[in-house]
Design a protein around this motif. Structure first.
Motif, PDB file in Angstrom:
ATOM      1  N   LEU A 175      49.381  38.442  39.718  1.00 60.81           N
ATOM      2  CA  LEU A 175      48.532  38.690  38.563  1.00 60.81           C
ATOM      3  C   LEU A 175      47.280  39.458  38.972  1.00 60.81           C
ATOM      4  O   LEU A 175      46.814  39.368  40.107  1.00 60.81           O
ATOM      5  CB  LEU A 175      48.125  37.368  37.908  1.00 60.81           C
ATOM      6  N   GLY A 176      46.733  40.177  38.012  1.00 67.75           N
ATOM      7  CA  GLY A 176      45.442  40.805  38.233  1.00 67.75           C
ATOM      8  C   GLY A 176      44.329  39.784  38.054  1.00 67.75           C
ATOM      9  O   GLY A 176      44.555  38.571  38.042  1.00 67.75           O
ATOM     10  N   ASN A 177      43.113  40.267  37.907  1.00 68.90           N
ATOM     11  CA  ASN A 177      41.975  39.373  37.699  1.00 68.90           C
ATOM     12  C   ASN A 177      42.031  38.832  36.275  1.00 68.90           C
ATOM     13  O   ASN A 177      41.673  39.520  35.323  1.00 68.90           O
ATOM     14  CB  ASN A 177      40.663  40.130  37.937  1.00 68.90           C
ATOM     15  N   VAL A 178      42.482  37.583  36.130  1.00 68.09           N
ATOM     16  CA  VAL A 178      42.680  37.006  34.797  1.00 68.09           C
ATOM     17  C   VAL A 178      41.354  36.713  34.109  1.00 68.09           C
ATOM     18  O   VAL A 178      41.330  36.412  32.910  1.00 68.09           O
ATOM     19  CB  VAL A 178      43.531  35.722  34.870  1.00 68.09           C
ATOM     20  N   PHE A 179      40.241  36.796  34.846  1.00 69.86           N
ATOM     21  CA  PHE A 179      38.940  36.520  34.248  1.00 69.86           C
ATOM     22  C   PHE A 179      38.318  37.766  33.637  1.00 69.86           C
ATOM     23  O   PHE A 179      37.236  37.702  33.067  1.00 69.86           O
ATOM     24  CB  PHE A 179      37.996  35.925  35.309  1.00 69.86           C
ATOM     25  N   GLU A 180      38.988  38.894  33.775  1.00 63.03           N
ATOM     26  CA  GLU A 180      38.516  40.125  33.157  1.00 63.03           C
ATOM     27  C   GLU A 180      39.386  40.451  31.956  1.00 63.03           C
ATOM     28  O   GLU A 180      40.607  40.273  32.011  1.00 63.03           O
ATOM     29  CB  GLU A 180      38.565  41.287  34.157  1.00 63.03           C
ATOM     30  N   PRO A 181      38.802  40.927  30.862  1.00 62.43           N
ATOM     31  CA  PRO A 181      39.608  41.266  29.676  1.00 62.43           C
ATOM     32  C   PRO A 181      40.400  42.548  29.898  1.00 62.43           C
ATOM     33  O   PRO A 181      40.141  43.311  30.835  1.00 62.43           O
ATOM     34  CB  PRO A 181      38.548  41.458  28.583  1.00 62.43           C
TER      35      PRO A 181
END
Length: 833
Positions: A73-79
């Protein structure tokens, strides 16, 4: 999963991993990092929880052989939408001088050269313990049979897909209207999928459909001569009657399946399904409002729940809900459920079993069933109707008008069915057209009239039997003309049936039962005794002999599987009896026992193998992995257990010959992010007293530019400095004052080190007051009246010099004591005269 696992036989050329990284778009791993691996010996990778270490382990699972895969996964905390992860991978085939470097993007096939490197982690461990697994390393002859079986399975799936498509086509009726019991009718009967008669050849059909100008002239001459022949007229009436009866059957099905009541019922079911779904969503939003993730209980979440439940049922058939007891394994993350996790999953189960969710499920199922019935209504196409009723319409003007009315009726029915299906999604039932008035009474009347006409013509024909040969010839010519007109349709059906026959023969040819039997015979003679002995040897190595295990094997769909179960009178799942540590040790025993068949010694990547293990088994695992490295494997181990890390390093040093070790440290920081890789910058936890003092002096230099010591930022820096200084004093007591006799991250007690240990009253006094001073400045809360000024760099230097001086003096005293006590190890020298 099968494609990810691949097929290993232990004889493919060995590939060595050189490095992972740089990495892009993966979790929050920092850019520009490269995680290198030792080509000979052991790579030990240490990282605290949350350091980014697991991101690199997930890359290994994606690229190499693993029982389970991992999402990158990518950075899930970024939209926003995340691009796929990309990893630079370097590897080298044994014997080659050249290193291959490639940038692999998630979603693409990984390099095939890495498919033989095996990965072990927590998820894989669960599968080794809880279920049977494919035997990956097999002799080449068995591996060849397995690959053959896999290809057979692929072909079988393709054949079955084609069979379904062809069977759907051959369900459509062939054109009707041929003379009953005539040659054409008999020929077409052999094109019925259920017919037991041999299929006619395409040439046979073409011969029977040949039509020339001479045939047309003969047919017209006979039609003129027999224009009023009662036998011909009787056959014509019966053909028209048969066409009308076919229409009558279709109309009855349409009126039953597409009636106004059906439309109203469909609209009601759709409304009920929406209300039930809304009620379930409302119940979920109320019940799960405090959950950390949104959407719990909604359709997308429910899809995930249903898949998880299906997986749980595959492991334990009598399981009707997700495991939700504290300590049960979560079927998604494969970790034991905490008290909070258990409560959460229990709430999920209760919600799904509750009235709102059940009502939504029932409403959805009822709607889907009703929609399926609407789809199943068979409606003949306009061209098919026109062709079938052409002769009927030629009988009279009124019958021609009825034929047109029937064609319009079927077209309107098709439009209504399509509109009903669309309205299920849109809700626009008000715009759905109604069926045209039923023509069934007109058809029924005409069917009766045509039969009466045919009977009357039959009677007249009996009275005039002199023209039987001409009648038969005209019927044969008409059938041939119709067969010629229908030839494309008939040949298409012939081609479908011929293809269907071949496809079914292909399915029989790729049946895998005999392959499984061959594999079983070979496996039991060549593999199982050896595999069982290897696994049992690993079980002994990990001190599990107090538990009776048995190794079993079986073949399924041409694949070889093995499992390790408790040898007990009552079949009991391993996870119901074994502790977490015993389960982990058993899984590792299976993994290493299976890999032992790999004669090429392909690499092993192991992520946190000692979770839940006691210190005795922890050391056994360290020694065992070092043995694999000493035997010539590339062994890569990720761990967050510093004691295990040290045990591996010491085991490598003790081995004969010694095993080369590459130490990697993975850390995170606010400035640089996660997954920072270093081979020299050890974590604070591992640093010696000397290195810690040096680090603190470097930090003091950075403080020289600060002039304002009354800010919250400075207070935080000072607190961090004194926290680390306090830990350094603690480490000094362990390492210097007590001479490493006992260490926190080592299981040994080094009695030999007592030689240099001297602890005096002044030592106690120095350490006591130093610890008191640094503790006051490292964040310990105190009464307001005792608040001390925030220390400045000069204070820090004084306190740092104090520990450095004490360390230096203690070291000198240790050396003096060691020299003095060395004499105690030997008897005094005797005096001679």
């Amino acid at each position: 999963m099968a494609a990810h696992l691949g097929t290993a036989n232990g004889s493919d050329p060995r590939t060595l991993l050189c490095s992972f990284g740089p990495v892009q778009n993966l979790n929050r791993l920092a850019a520009g990092q490269k995680l290198q691996f030792a080509l000979d010996g052991l790579t030990a990778i240490y990282g605290d929880n949350g350091s980014g270490k697991s991101g690199y382990a997930r890359i290994a699972k994606k690229l190499c052989r693993s029982l389970t895969s991992a999402d990158l996964l990518g950075n899930v905390f970024e939209p926003g939408t995340k691009p796929p992860a990309a990893v630079t991978v370097r590897y080298q085939k044994v014997g080659d001088q050249q290193v291959t470097e490639t940038v692999w993007t998630d979603g693409n096939a990984p390099p095939t050269e890495l498919s033989q490197i095996s990965v072990f982690d927590t998820q894989n461990a669960r599968l080794y313990v809880d279920q049977e697994n494919r035997i990956s390393f097999l002799p080449s002859d068995i591996a060849l049979l397995q690959r053959h079986s896999e290809h057979c399975a692929e072909m079988d799936a393709a054949f079955q897909k084609e069979i379904t498509a062809v069977e759907k086509r051959v369900k459509v009726p062939l054109p009707a209207g041929y003379t009953p019991n005539g040659d054409a009718a008999k020929l077409l009967a052999r094109l019925d999928p259920k017919s037991k008669q041999p299929l006619p050849t395409a040439d046979e059909i073409k011969v029977n459909a040949q039509w020339a100008d001479a045939d047309l002239a003969e047919m017209q001459q006979l039609e003129g001569a027999l224009a009023n022949d009662p036998a011909v007229l009787a056959a014509r009436s019966r053909r028209a009657k048969a066409a009308l009866e076919s229409c009558s059957v279709a109309i009855s099905a349409i009126e039953l399946g597409l009636s106004t009541d059906i439309g109203s019922a469909l609209e009601g079911l759709r409304t009920h399904e929406r209300l039930a779904a809304d009620a379930a969503s409302l119940a979920a939003s109320d019940q799960f409002a405090s959950e950390p993730l949104e959407g719990v209980g909604l359709p997308v979440w429910r899809l995930m729940y249903d898949y998880a439940k299906a997986y749980a049922t595959s492991l334990q058939p009598d399981q009707d809900r997700l495991p939700d007891g504290e300590g049960d394994l979560c079927v998604l993350c494969q970790e034991p459920l905490s008290a909070d996790g258990s409560a959460r999953v229990r709430a999920f189960n209760d919600f799904v079993a509750g009235q709102a969710a059940k009502a939504a499920d029932a409403a959805r199922a009822a709607l889907e069933q009703a929609v399926a019935k609407v789809r199943e209504v068979q409606i003949p196409a306009t061209a098919q109707v026109d062709l079938a009723l052409a002769e009927f319409g030629g009988l009279s003007e009124s019958r021609a008008q009825l034929g047109k009315a029937l064609a319009n009726y079927f077209a309107a029915a098709l439009a209504r069915r399509n509109a009903l299906l669309e309205a299920v999604g849109t809700g626009a039932f008000a715009t759905v057209p109604t069926l045209l008035p039923s023509p069934i009474s007109d058809i029924t009347a005409d069917i009766a009239a045509l039969e009466a006409e045919a009977v009357a013509f039959d009677q007249a024909a009996k009275e005039d039997g002199s023209r039987a040969a001409e009648r038969g010839r005209l019927a044969a010519l008409r059938d041939r003309k119709k067969l010629s007109d229908d030839l494309a349709t008939i040949l298409a059906r012939h081609g479908d049936l011929e293809q269907l026959s071949k496809l079914k023969a292909c399915v029989v040819a790729v049946e895998r039962g005999h392959i499984s039997r061959q594999i079983t015979t070979l496996r039991r003679s060549l593999v199982m005794d050896d595999l069982e002995q290897r696994i049992l040897a690993e079980i002994r190595a990990f001190d599990l002999t107090h538990i009776p295990f048995e190794v079993s094997d079986r073949s399924k769909d041409g694949q070889s599987y093995f499992g390790v179960a408790l040898h007990s009178p009552i079949a009991t799942a391993n996870n119901k009896v074994l502790s977490e540590g015993e389960q982990r040790a058993l899984a590792l025993a299976c993994f290493l026992g299976e890999a032992g068949r790999d004669t090429e010694k392909h690499g092993l990547i192991i992520d946190d193998p000692v979770s839940s293990l006691d210190h005795v088994r922890l050391r056994r695992v360290a020694v065992r992995l070092v043995e694999e490295a000493r035997a010539g494997r590339q062994v890569i181990v990720f761990t967050h257990n510093i004691l295990f890390f040290n045990e591996m390093v010491e085991a490598a040093a003790r081995a004969t010959p010694q095993v080369p070790v590459l130490r990697n440290f993975i850390s995170s920081s606010k400035a640089s992010g996660f997954g920072i890789v270093s081979v020299s910058d050890e974590p604070w936890l591992l640093l010696s007293v000397n290195k810690r003092i040096a680090k603190l002096r470097e930090r003091l230099k950075d403080f020289s530019v600060i002039s304002d010591f009354n800010t919250e930022e400075w207070r935080a820096k000072a607190k961090d400095f004194y926290t680390d200084l306090r830990e350094t004093w603690e480490r000094l007591v362990e390492e210097v004052l007590l001479g490493q006799v006992v260490e926190r991250f080592n299981t040994d007690v080094r009695t030999q080190s007592l030689k240099g240990v001297v602890v005096e009253d002044q030592d106690y006094k120095t350490v006591f007051w130093a610890m008191k001073r640094v503790s006051e400045r490292s964040g310990h809360d105190m009464a307001a009246g005792r608040a001390i000024p925030t220390p400045q760099p000069s204070d820090m230097k004084t306190d740092l010099d104090a520990i450095d001086s004490f360390r230096s003096a203690t070291d000198k005293r240790k050396r003096d004591a060691s020299t003095r006590r060395k004499a105690l190890e030997e008897p005094p020298v005797a005096t001679v005269g």
